[in-house]
Design a protein around this motif. Sequence first.
Motif, PDB file in Angstrom:
ATOM      1  N   HIS A   2       0.819  -1.215   0.000  1.00 18.16           N
ATOM      2  CA  HIS A   2       0.000   0.000   0.000  1.00 18.16           C
ATOM      3  C   HIS A   2       0.851   1.263   0.000  1.00 18.16           C
ATOM      4  O   HIS A   2       0.402   2.316   0.441  1.00 18.16           O
ATOM      5  CB  HIS A   2      -0.989   0.017   1.166  1.00 18.16           C
ATOM      6  N   GLY A   3       2.109   1.152  -0.420  1.00 21.27           N
ATOM      7  CA  GLY A   3       2.981   2.323  -0.497  1.00 21.27           C
ATOM      8  C   GLY A   3       3.489   2.819   0.840  1.00 21.27           C
ATOM      9  O   GLY A   3       4.042   3.906   0.922  1.00 21.27           O
ATOM     10  N   LEU A  50      -7.199   6.387  13.442  1.00 17.58           N
ATOM     11  CA  LEU A  50      -7.119   5.761  12.127  1.00 17.58           C
ATOM     12  C   LEU A  50      -8.479   5.830  11.441  1.00 17.58           C
ATOM     13  O   LEU A  50      -9.471   5.338  11.976  1.00 17.58           O
ATOM     14  CB  LEU A  50      -6.688   4.301  12.294  1.00 17.58           C
ATOM     15  N   PRO A  51      -8.537   6.445  10.262  1.00 21.82           N
ATOM     16  CA  PRO A  51      -9.816   6.468   9.544  1.00 21.82           C
ATOM     17  C   PRO A  51     -10.260   5.038   9.217  1.00 21.82           C
ATOM     18  O   PRO A  51      -9.427   4.160   8.955  1.00 21.82           O
ATOM     19  CB  PRO A  51      -9.501   7.230   8.263  1.00 21.82           C
ATOM     20  N   PRO A  52     -11.551   4.773   9.242  1.00 19.04           N
ATOM     21  CA  PRO A  52     -12.049   3.410   8.990  1.00 19.04           C
ATOM     22  C   PRO A  52     -11.518   2.776   7.707  1.00 19.04           C
ATOM     23  O   PRO A  52     -11.232   1.573   7.687  1.00 19.04           O
ATOM     24  CB  PRO A  52     -13.565   3.591   8.928  1.00 19.04           C
ATOM     25  N   ASP A  53     -11.333   3.549   6.645  1.00 19.90           N
ATOM     26  CA  ASP A  53     -10.862   2.956   5.395  1.00 19.90           C
ATOM     27  C   ASP A  53      -9.372   2.617   5.421  1.00 19.90           C
ATOM     28  O   ASP A  53      -8.852   2.021   4.484  1.00 19.90           O
ATOM     29  CB  ASP A  53     -11.190   3.874   4.203  1.00 19.90           C
ATOM     30  N   HIS A  54      -8.685   2.931   6.520  1.00 14.24           N
ATOM     31  CA  HIS A  54      -7.269   2.579   6.655  1.00 14.24           C
ATOM     32  C   HIS A  54      -7.056   1.345   7.523  1.00 14.24           C
ATOM     33  O   HIS A  54      -5.939   0.840   7.616  1.00 14.24           O
ATOM     34  CB  HIS A  54      -6.486   3.740   7.265  1.00 14.24           C
ATOM     35  N   ILE A  55      -8.115   0.862   8.168  1.00 14.20           N
ATOM     36  CA  ILE A  55      -7.955  -0.251   9.107  1.00 14.20           C
ATOM     37  C   ILE A  55      -7.496  -1.522   8.404  1.00 14.20           C
ATOM     38  O   ILE A  55      -6.494  -2.132   8.795  1.00 14.20           O
ATOM     39  CB  ILE A  55      -9.259  -0.484   9.901  1.00 14.20           C
ATOM     40  N   LEU A  56      -8.179  -1.952   7.378  1.00 15.93           N
ATOM     41  CA  LEU A  56      -7.786  -3.178   6.678  1.00 15.93           C
ATOM     42  C   LEU A  56      -6.410  -3.051   6.021  1.00 15.93           C
ATOM     43  O   LEU A  56      -5.568  -3.947   6.189  1.00 15.93           O
ATOM     44  CB  LEU A  56      -8.846  -3.587   5.655  1.00 15.93           C
ATOM     45  N   PRO A  57      -6.105  -1.971   5.308  1.00 13.65           N
ATOM     46  CA  PRO A  57      -4.755  -1.853   4.748  1.00 13.65           C
ATOM     47  C   PRO A  57      -3.661  -1.864   5.820  1.00 13.65           C
ATOM     48  O   PRO A  57      -2.597  -2.445   5.616  1.00 13.65           O
ATOM     49  CB  PRO A  57      -4.784  -0.514   4.018  1.00 13.65           C
ATOM     50  N   THR A  58      -3.934  -1.261   6.968  1.00 10.80           N
ATOM     51  CA  THR A  58      -2.936  -1.258   8.043  1.00 10.80           C
ATOM     52  C   THR A  58      -2.702  -2.676   8.550  1.00 10.80           C
ATOM     53  O   THR A  58      -1.557  -3.087   8.789  1.00 10.80           O
ATOM     54  CB  THR A  58      -3.393  -0.341   9.192  1.00 10.80           C
ATOM     55  N   TRP A  59      -3.765  -3.450   8.702  1.00 11.05           N
ATOM     56  CA  TRP A  59      -3.621  -4.851   9.105  1.00 11.05           C
ATOM     57  C   TRP A  59      -2.824  -5.627   8.053  1.00 11.05           C
ATOM     58  O   TRP A  59      -1.930  -6.395   8.381  1.00 11.05           O
ATOM     59  CB  TRP A  59      -4.980  -5.490   9.334  1.00 11.05           C
ATOM     60  N   GLU A  60      -3.138  -5.422   6.798  1.00  8.11           N
ATOM     61  CA  GLU A  60      -2.423  -6.123   5.725  1.00  8.11           C
ATOM     62  C   GLU A  60      -0.939  -5.784   5.744  1.00  8.11           C
ATOM     63  O   GLU A  60      -0.098  -6.642   5.474  1.00  8.11           O
ATOM     64  CB  GLU A  60      -3.038  -5.768   4.378  1.00  8.11           C
ATOM     65  N   GLU A  61      -0.602  -4.563   6.064  1.00 11.39           N
ATOM     66  CA  GLU A  61       0.805  -4.149   6.130  1.00 11.39           C
ATOM     67  C   GLU A  61       1.524  -4.783   7.317  1.00 11.39           C
ATOM     68  O   GLU A  61       2.712  -5.094   7.232  1.00 11.39           O
ATOM     69  CB  GLU A  61       0.902  -2.625   6.263  1.00 11.39           C
ATOM     70  N   ASN A  62       0.830  -4.963   8.409  1.00  9.77           N
ATOM     71  CA  ASN A  62       1.465  -5.429   9.640  1.00  9.77           C
ATOM     72  C   ASN A  62       1.321  -6.912   9.912  1.00  9.77           C
ATOM     73  O   ASN A  62       2.043  -7.452  10.741  1.00  9.77           O
ATOM     74  CB  ASN A  62       0.898  -4.631  10.827  1.00  9.77           C
ATOM     75  N   ARG A  63       0.419  -7.583   9.216  1.00  6.86           N
ATOM     76  CA  ARG A  63       0.182  -9.013   9.443  1.00  6.86           C
ATOM     77  C   ARG A  63       1.452  -9.855   9.287  1.00  6.86           C
ATOM     78  O   ARG A  63       1.752 -10.668  10.179  1.00  6.86           O
ATOM     79  CB  ARG A  63      -0.918  -9.513   8.513  1.00  6.86           C
ATOM     80  N   PRO A  64       2.236  -9.705   8.214  1.00  7.21           N
ATOM     81  CA  PRO A  64       3.423 -10.556   8.094  1.00  7.21           C
ATOM     82  C   PRO A  64       4.399 -10.396   9.261  1.00  7.21           C
ATOM     83  O   PRO A  64       4.924 -11.387   9.769  1.00  7.21           O
ATOM     84  CB  PRO A  64       4.054 -10.104   6.774  1.00  7.21           C
TER      85      PRO A  64
END
Length: 79
Positions: A2-3, A50-64
């Motif tokens: 997500h850049g 965190l704005p609601p539309d950033h929650i899933l991308p933030t999880w995707e960035e930090n999951r690994p």
Amino acid sequence: MHGKIYVPQQSSALYPTAGDTTDWTYGTYGIPSFTVELRPRTFQEGGFILPPDHILPTWEENRPAAFRFVEQLLAVSVA
């Protein structure tokens, strides 16, 4: 992803504190702890909200990294 680029550093370099949760869990129980700072990066970008539309991308960035951390803890505790 997500850049966004996350930079590892000691949490004490982010803001000075003493006696926080990471100190307590390690000092009292010997549990490795760390601080994870998520988006947004600065107060000007929204601070700690965190704005609601950033929650899933933030999880995707930090999951690994989160999964790798848990794997390492399990490997150490089994050894």
